[in-house]
Design a protein around this motif. Structure first.
Motif, PDB file in Angstrom:
ATOM      1  N   LEU A 275       0.835  -1.203   0.000  1.00 35.95           N
ATOM      2  CA  LEU A 275       0.000   0.000   0.000  1.00 35.95           C
ATOM      3  C   LEU A 275       0.872   1.255   0.000  1.00 35.95           C
ATOM      4  O   LEU A 275       0.634   2.193  -0.780  1.00 35.95           O
ATOM      5  CB  LEU A 275      -0.931  -0.021   1.209  1.00 35.95           C
ATOM      6  N   ASP A 276       1.888   1.280   0.840  1.00 34.93           N
ATOM      7  CA  ASP A 276       2.792   2.439   0.866  1.00 34.93           C
ATOM      8  C   ASP A 276       3.483   2.614  -0.483  1.00 34.93           C
ATOM      9  O   ASP A 276       3.647   3.748  -0.973  1.00 34.93           O
ATOM     10  CB  ASP A 276       3.844   2.257   1.960  1.00 34.93           C
ATOM     11  N   ALA A 277       3.889   1.505  -1.093  1.00 33.37           N
ATOM     12  CA  ALA A 277       4.560   1.578  -2.393  1.00 33.37           C
ATOM     13  C   ALA A 277       3.621   2.072  -3.483  1.00 33.37           C
ATOM     14  O   ALA A 277       4.039   2.829  -4.380  1.00 33.37           O
ATOM     15  CB  ALA A 277       5.136   0.211  -2.765  1.00 33.37           C
ATOM     16  N   MET A 278       2.356   1.659  -3.423  1.00 34.09           N
ATOM     17  CA  MET A 278       1.375   2.140  -4.390  1.00 34.09           C
ATOM     18  C   MET A 278       1.215   3.654  -4.309  1.00 34.09           C
ATOM     19  O   MET A 278       1.199   4.352  -5.328  1.00 34.09           O
ATOM     20  CB  MET A 278       0.020   1.460  -4.149  1.00 34.09           C
ATOM     21  N   TYR A 279       1.092   4.170  -3.099  1.00 31.64           N
ATOM     22  CA  TYR A 279       0.979   5.617  -2.933  1.00 31.64           C
ATOM     23  C   TYR A 279       2.239   6.323  -3.437  1.00 31.64           C
ATOM     24  O   TYR A 279       2.146   7.311  -4.194  1.00 31.64           O
ATOM     25  CB  TYR A 279       0.742   5.972  -1.463  1.00 31.64           C
ATOM     26  N   ALA A 280       3.405   5.840  -3.030  1.00 37.17           N
ATOM     27  CA  ALA A 280       4.644   6.502  -3.424  1.00 37.17           C
ATOM     28  C   ALA A 280       4.798   6.526  -4.944  1.00 37.17           C
ATOM     29  O   ALA A 280       5.178   7.553  -5.540  1.00 37.17           O
ATOM     30  CB  ALA A 280       5.846   5.798  -2.773  1.00 37.17           C
ATOM     31  N   TYR A 281       4.507   5.396  -5.576  1.00 37.73           N
ATOM     32  CA  TYR A 281       4.618   5.319  -7.044  1.00 37.73           C
ATOM     33  C   TYR A 281       3.637   6.283  -7.712  1.00 37.73           C
ATOM     34  O   TYR A 281       4.005   7.032  -8.628  1.00 37.73           O
ATOM     35  CB  TYR A 281       4.343   3.886  -7.501  1.00 37.73           C
ATOM     36  N   THR A 282       2.410   6.298  -7.241  1.00 32.46           N
ATOM     37  CA  THR A 282       1.388   7.119  -7.887  1.00 32.46           C
ATOM     38  C   THR A 282       1.640   8.598  -7.636  1.00 32.46           C
ATOM     39  O   THR A 282       1.435   9.435  -8.537  1.00 32.46           O
ATOM     40  CB  THR A 282      -0.008   6.711  -7.400  1.00 32.46           C
ATOM     41  N   TYR A 283       2.088   8.958  -6.454  1.00 37.83           N
ATOM     42  CA  TYR A 283       2.457  10.353  -6.196  1.00 37.83           C
ATOM     43  C   TYR A 283       3.560  10.810  -7.154  1.00 37.83           C
ATOM     44  O   TYR A 283       3.505  11.923  -7.700  1.00 37.83           O
ATOM     45  CB  TYR A 283       2.944  10.522  -4.763  1.00 37.83           C
ATOM     46  N   ALA A 300      -6.956  11.477  -0.774  1.00 37.38           N
ATOM     47  CA  ALA A 300      -8.392  11.231  -0.635  1.00 37.38           C
ATOM     48  C   ALA A 300      -8.981  10.665  -1.918  1.00 37.38           C
ATOM     49  O   ALA A 300      -9.831   9.768  -1.881  1.00 37.38           O
ATOM     50  CB  ALA A 300      -9.094  12.523  -0.233  1.00 37.38           C
ATOM     51  N   LEU A 301      -8.539  11.173  -3.059  1.00 32.95           N
ATOM     52  CA  LEU A 301      -9.061  10.687  -4.339  1.00 32.95           C
ATOM     53  C   LEU A 301      -8.569   9.277  -4.655  1.00 32.95           C
ATOM     54  O   LEU A 301      -9.254   8.501  -5.322  1.00 32.95           O
ATOM     55  CB  LEU A 301      -8.652  11.637  -5.464  1.00 32.95           C
ATOM     56  N   LEU A 302      -7.389   8.933  -4.166  1.00 35.42           N
ATOM     57  CA  LEU A 302      -6.772   7.648  -4.500  1.00 35.42           C
ATOM     58  C   LEU A 302      -7.066   6.544  -3.493  1.00 35.42           C
ATOM     59  O   LEU A 302      -6.809   5.371  -3.788  1.00 35.42           O
ATOM     60  CB  LEU A 302      -5.245   7.824  -4.577  1.00 35.42           C
ATOM     61  N   ALA A 303      -7.580   6.888  -2.314  1.00 35.19           N
ATOM     62  CA  ALA A 303      -7.572   5.949  -1.186  1.00 35.19           C
ATOM     63  C   ALA A 303      -8.204   4.607  -1.519  1.00 35.19           C
ATOM     64  O   ALA A 303      -7.607   3.543  -1.259  1.00 35.19           O
ATOM     65  CB  ALA A 303      -8.267   6.585   0.016  1.00 35.19           C
ATOM     66  N   MET A 304      -9.403   4.592  -2.081  1.00 40.43           N
ATOM     67  CA  MET A 304     -10.073   3.322  -2.357  1.00 40.43           C
ATOM     68  C   MET A 304      -9.290   2.499  -3.367  1.00 40.43           C
ATOM     69  O   MET A 304      -9.086   1.292  -3.185  1.00 40.43           O
ATOM     70  CB  MET A 304     -11.492   3.562  -2.867  1.00 40.43           C
TER      71      MET A 304
END
Length: 322
Positions: A275-283, A300-304
């Protein structure tokens, strides 16, 4: 916000080629849509959303002065509940419509008990009702099973159904010869309008459980491009053009998801790390795209989607190890 508290008539945008994009206001505005096609007096809905959104689809018909009897087809691209949860409720209101379903998905729309049980196991009964409302069966006699390359007539124009795995094995896409575009469900990724910049739309894969299959997805992209499509009508969210560069971007994203998952395959607390890696990559991707939204808004837009993507990559890793 409870979907039942939303306005009965969702915003609807008139596109070209006799197509309307209807915001079904699932979870938030501009997250999920259905499409209404008009072809020489005949109508079809592509996607059905949830039963909470069905009154909005019917309200659009009423606002346009179109009778429910003119709807020939209801076409969910696959049986995930944000796309197909409302099919039974919608079909009850459309006396002449037939449901068009993928061969792997049709039985679950005729008898949705397994869909309901699976979703209840994840969300619980109360949360399932809040999110999706009634999940009603469709009589088998009203179902057309769309084998690969099936063509159906809508007002003298062909709709062609092609098998498009990668996101789910029960997924087809619909080629519309009038617009020269595909209705892609989730197999051309997610593109939320809030992330648009001067560089164009932002696109990302969706690896949500349980049938993320990178190799199959790459073949699906090849098949899309063989049609030389001018437009891709995404359920999440609305139409995008410049298809070939976006397909290349999506192909790269699929490969990056594979790499991230493999790097974390043996990590402790694997889901949290994914999950952390998904956020970091997408950011990082959003930064490169020129998105200036604050991080908290992006999150907030990406959370789900980030949660579902991490779950899906974990399941994919387990399948690779089996």
């Amino acid at each position: 916000m409870n979907p039942q508290d939303l306005p009965r008539i969702a915003p609807a945008q008139k596109l070209e080629h006799g197509i309307w994009c209807i915001d079904t206001l699932q979870d938030r505005p501009q997250m999920a849509c259905c499409y209404l096609l008009q072809r020489n007096g005949e109508l079809a809905f592509i996607e059905a959303g949830t039963s909470h959104g069905v009154p909005r689809l019917l309200a659009l018909l009423e606002n346009l002065g179109l009778s429910r009897e003119r709807v020939r087809y209801v076409i969910p691209t696959h049986v995930h509940l944000d796309h197909a949860g409302g099919v039974g409720t919608l079909m009850r209101e459309l006396p002449n419509a037939q449901l068009v379903a993928h061969p792997r998905g049709a039985r679950h729309l005729i008898d949705p008990s397994k869909l309901i049980a699976g979703a209840q196991a994840v969300y619980g009964e109360a949360e399932l009702a809040r999110m999706y409302g009634e999940i009603a069966p469709v009589p088998e006699a009203r179902v057309i099973v769309a084998q690969d390359d099936l063509k159906l007539d809508l007002g003298g124009a062909a709709l062609q159904f092609i098998d498009t795995p990668g996101h789910a094995r029960h997924h087809f896409s619909v080629w519309d010869e009038v617009s020269q575009g595909f209705f892609t469900g989730d197999t051309f990724g997610l593109s939320y309008r809030e992330f648009d910049t001067a560089a164009g739309p932002f696109l990302m894969p969706t690896s949500s459980p349980v049938q993320f299959e990178p190799d199959a997805w790459r073949k699906t992209l090849d098949r899309y491009l063989s049609f030389a499509p001018q437009l891709m009508y995404l359920t999440h969210y609305n139409a995008v053009c410049n298809v070939a560069p976006l397909a290349q971007w999506l192909r790269r994203g699929i490969g990056d998801y594979e790499r991230i998952a493999r790097e974390l395959a043996g990590a402790p607390q694997r889901h949290e790390r994914l999950l952390d890696a998904m956020y970091a990559y997408t950011y990082a991707e959003l930064d490169a795209h020129g998105c200036k939204l604050p991080r908290e808004t992006q999150r907030a837009l990406l959370a789900m989607d980030m949660e579902l993507n991490a779950q899906g990559l974990g399941i994919w890793l387990d399948q690779q190890a089996a």
